[in-house]
Design a protein around this motif. Sequence first.
Motif, mmCIF file in Angstrom:
data_model
loop_
_atom_site.group_PDB
_atom_site.id
_atom_site.type_symbol
_atom_site.label_atom_id
_atom_site.label_comp_id
_atom_site.label_asym_id
_atom_site.label_seq_id
_atom_site.Cartn_x
_atom_site.Cartn_y
_atom_site.Cartn_z
ATOM 1 N N MET A 174 39.094 129.986 19.063
ATOM 2 C CA MET A 174 39.392 129.349 20.336
ATOM 3 C C MET A 174 39.110 127.859 20.244
ATOM 4 N N THR A 175 39.522 127.090 21.254
ATOM 5 C CA THR A 175 39.282 125.662 21.292
ATOM 6 C C THR A 175 37.799 125.393 21.458
ATOM 7 N N VAL A 176 37.256 124.485 20.639
ATOM 8 C CA VAL A 176 35.867 124.077 20.749
ATOM 9 C C VAL A 176 35.850 122.569 20.988
ATOM 10 N N TYR A 177 35.238 122.148 22.084
ATOM 11 C CA TYR A 177 35.165 120.739 22.435
ATOM 12 C C TYR A 177 33.872 120.150 21.873
ATOM 13 N N SER A 178 33.961 118.943 21.340
ATOM 14 C CA SER A 178 32.807 118.275 20.749
ATOM 15 C C SER A 178 32.341 117.167 21.682
ATOM 16 N N ALA A 179 31.068 117.177 22.017
ATOM 17 C CA ALA A 179 30.492 116.166 22.901
ATOM 18 C C ALA A 179 29.460 115.351 22.119
ATOM 19 N N VAL A 180 29.510 114.027 22.276
ATOM 20 C CA VAL A 180 28.625 113.121 21.543
ATOM 21 C C VAL A 180 27.507 112.663 22.467
ATOM 22 N N VAL A 181 26.281 112.990 22.104
ATOM 23 C CA VAL A 181 25.129 112.708 22.952
ATOM 24 C C VAL A 181 24.951 111.214 23.172
ATOM 25 N N THR A 182 25.195 110.416 22.146
ATOM 26 C CA THR A 182 24.927 108.976 22.246
ATOM 27 C C THR A 182 25.939 108.231 23.110
ATOM 28 N N THR A 183 27.154 108.738 23.226
ATOM 29 C CA THR A 183 28.186 108.061 24.026
ATOM 30 C C THR A 183 28.450 108.745 25.356
ATOM 31 N N GLY A 184 28.049 110.020 25.475
ATOM 32 C CA GLY A 184 28.312 110.756 26.702
ATOM 33 C C GLY A 184 29.756 111.177 26.863
ATOM 34 N N VAL A 185 30.514 111.231 25.748
ATOM 35 C CA VAL A 185 31.937 111.544 25.770
ATOM 36 C C VAL A 185 32.181 112.861 25.045
ATOM 37 N N TYR A 186 33.121 113.677 25.575
ATOM 38 C CA TYR A 186 33.518 114.880 24.848
ATOM 39 C C TYR A 186 34.989 114.787 24.462
ATOM 40 N N CYS A 187 35.345 115.428 23.321
ATOM 41 C CA CYS A 187 36.677 115.292 22.742
ATOM 42 C C CYS A 187 37.272 116.657 22.441
ATOM 43 N N ARG A 188 38.593 116.675 22.341
ATOM 44 C CA ARG A 188 39.319 117.863 21.922
ATOM 45 C C ARG A 188 39.352 117.919 20.397
ATOM 46 N N PRO A 189 39.660 119.082 19.801
ATOM 47 C CA PRO A 189 39.797 119.164 18.343
ATOM 48 C C PRO A 189 40.887 118.215 17.843
ATOM 49 N N GLY A 190 40.608 117.568 16.716
ATOM 50 C CA GLY A 190 41.593 116.662 16.133
ATOM 51 C C GLY A 190 41.466 115.223 16.569
ATOM 52 N N CYS A 191 40.527 114.919 17.461
ATOM 53 C CA CYS A 191 40.336 113.536 17.887
ATOM 54 C C CYS A 191 39.877 112.691 16.697
ATOM 55 N N GLY A 192 40.292 111.435 16.676
ATOM 56 C CA GLY A 192 39.968 110.558 15.547
ATOM 57 C C GLY A 192 38.530 110.087 15.502
ATOM 58 N N ALA A 193 37.760 110.336 16.543
ATOM 59 C CA ALA A 193 36.365 109.898 16.552
ATOM 60 C C ALA A 193 35.575 110.634 15.467
ATOM 61 N N ARG A 194 34.619 109.921 14.832
ATOM 62 C CA ARG A 194 33.824 110.496 13.751
ATOM 63 C C ARG A 194 32.333 110.251 13.992
ATOM 64 N N PRO A 195 31.748 110.946 14.955
ATOM 65 C CA PRO A 195 30.320 110.754 15.226
ATOM 66 C C PRO A 195 29.456 111.458 14.190
ATOM 67 N N LEU A 196 28.183 111.097 14.151
ATOM 68 C CA LEU A 196 27.236 111.789 13.285
ATOM 69 C C LEU A 196 27.041 113.225 13.784
ATOM 70 N N ALA A 197 26.975 114.144 12.842
ATOM 71 C CA ALA A 197 26.874 115.558 13.213
ATOM 72 C C ALA A 197 25.639 115.846 14.057
ATOM 73 N N ASP A 198 24.553 115.119 13.806
ATOM 74 C CA ASP A 198 23.321 115.365 14.556
ATOM 75 C C ASP A 198 23.452 114.983 16.027
ATOM 76 N N ASN A 199 24.463 114.167 16.350
ATOM 77 C CA ASN A 199 24.638 113.712 17.728
ATOM 78 C C ASN A 199 25.678 114.529 18.497
#
Length: 465
Positions: free
Chosen positions: A1-26
Amino acid sequence: MTVYSAVVTTGVYCRPGCGARPLADNVRTFDLAASAEAAGFRACLRCRPYRMVGSVPWDAPELVCRAVRLIIDGALDDGGTEAALAARLGWSGRHLRRMFLEHLGLTPDQLARSRRTHFARRLLDDTDLAVADVAFASGFGSLRQFNRAMRETFRDTPNGLRGRRRRADRLVTDGGLAIRLGFTPPYDWDAMLASLDARRVPGVESVDIAERCYRRVIMLDGDPGVLEVRPGGDDHLLLVAHLPYWEGLIHVVERIRHALGLDADPEALPHLGSDLLLSPLLRARPGLRVAGAWAPFEVGVRAAIRVRCGREETTEQLARLVKEHGVEVPGLPHGLSHAFPSPEVLAEAGLEVEGPFAQAVASGQIRLDGSMALEDLAAAVEAVPGFDRTAARHLAMRLGERDAFPDGDPLVRRALNKLDPALTDIRKAADAWRPWRALAAQHLIAHARTLPGQPRDAEQPSAAA
């Protein structure tokens, strides 16, 4: 299923395939966009995750899945409450809320609000509807409520959000309102169109194979409208809605999505694709979906007639039924002429075949809104004169019961006998396909129809909904 990724440091969540590359720990992950928003994250401006339609985890409890289905159908719009929703499912509001928080990370009300705001954002992007029209089309009760919800979810006003839309988003059509119906590829529109054509109700529905277009008449609080659906792109169909008003448009869109099987769980393909019997069928037709229903009552009436008649005779009887008891809508093209009669109308018409089913629906003995468990629904349908186990499960398939399996269908049995002549216990074999046995049945039926010597109307009357 779709899994959304949220970045703790920016407060933003993304869909799969987004070009953002945050650190995995965040990074935190969420199954639903609404869950990420409930945790305080906002949608990414680059990948715009609100344009996707996520799905509930396939292993969520049945109570949660059925409640989500009712929420999608509008149970919490127009003043609906969590307590009333829970009561429809036979539980308390407190228990339902606890289950949602445990399995989805948000409350039912939060899910309903996220669904409305996401739909409104897509309308702001894709259409030129006035902001007030967008608010009521998305299920909000007032402009104040709408503005507050959009600010909380997207950190901007509706007018500000429209000012940021992309030029390519805007849809223009010659008449009607155009809306994208997104899906997760693959999706076989031609196969769905053929399925709709085989089961269409004359006067109410029409299928143009050459134009690859499906049309149908609908009723909104007593006023008629027409929907047209055709291919739109690699990841969406294009809906053109001709409606008397836009209020509650979100419910129209959700119902046509269900009718076209657009919200199938992507997890079903790898699960069924790993099965030795089914894997060749899924490789041959990876985009095959189970057709749903715009109006479940229509499907049940067709099933009641089909139990006793062949396919062509069923179509003829439906045409007469609609002409005699349906709502006439004059002046429509493409062979459209009527809206389907209501359960109450057919219940009072004294019809021998369709009457008992209509009476059971009108009285509430059979609920077609997804609030009944599969086995309870099947038992209630089988209690109606003329219905058997196979017909009841075909009906359940069309209503969106993903684990319904018509093991008595001759086409299902023929396909399995061809795939494995030594197979003796079909129900035991089908246990391996849970909870997606409806999709497995759809593939088996499609495969059986391609086998040599298959007559045109091979389904037994009891086997087709």
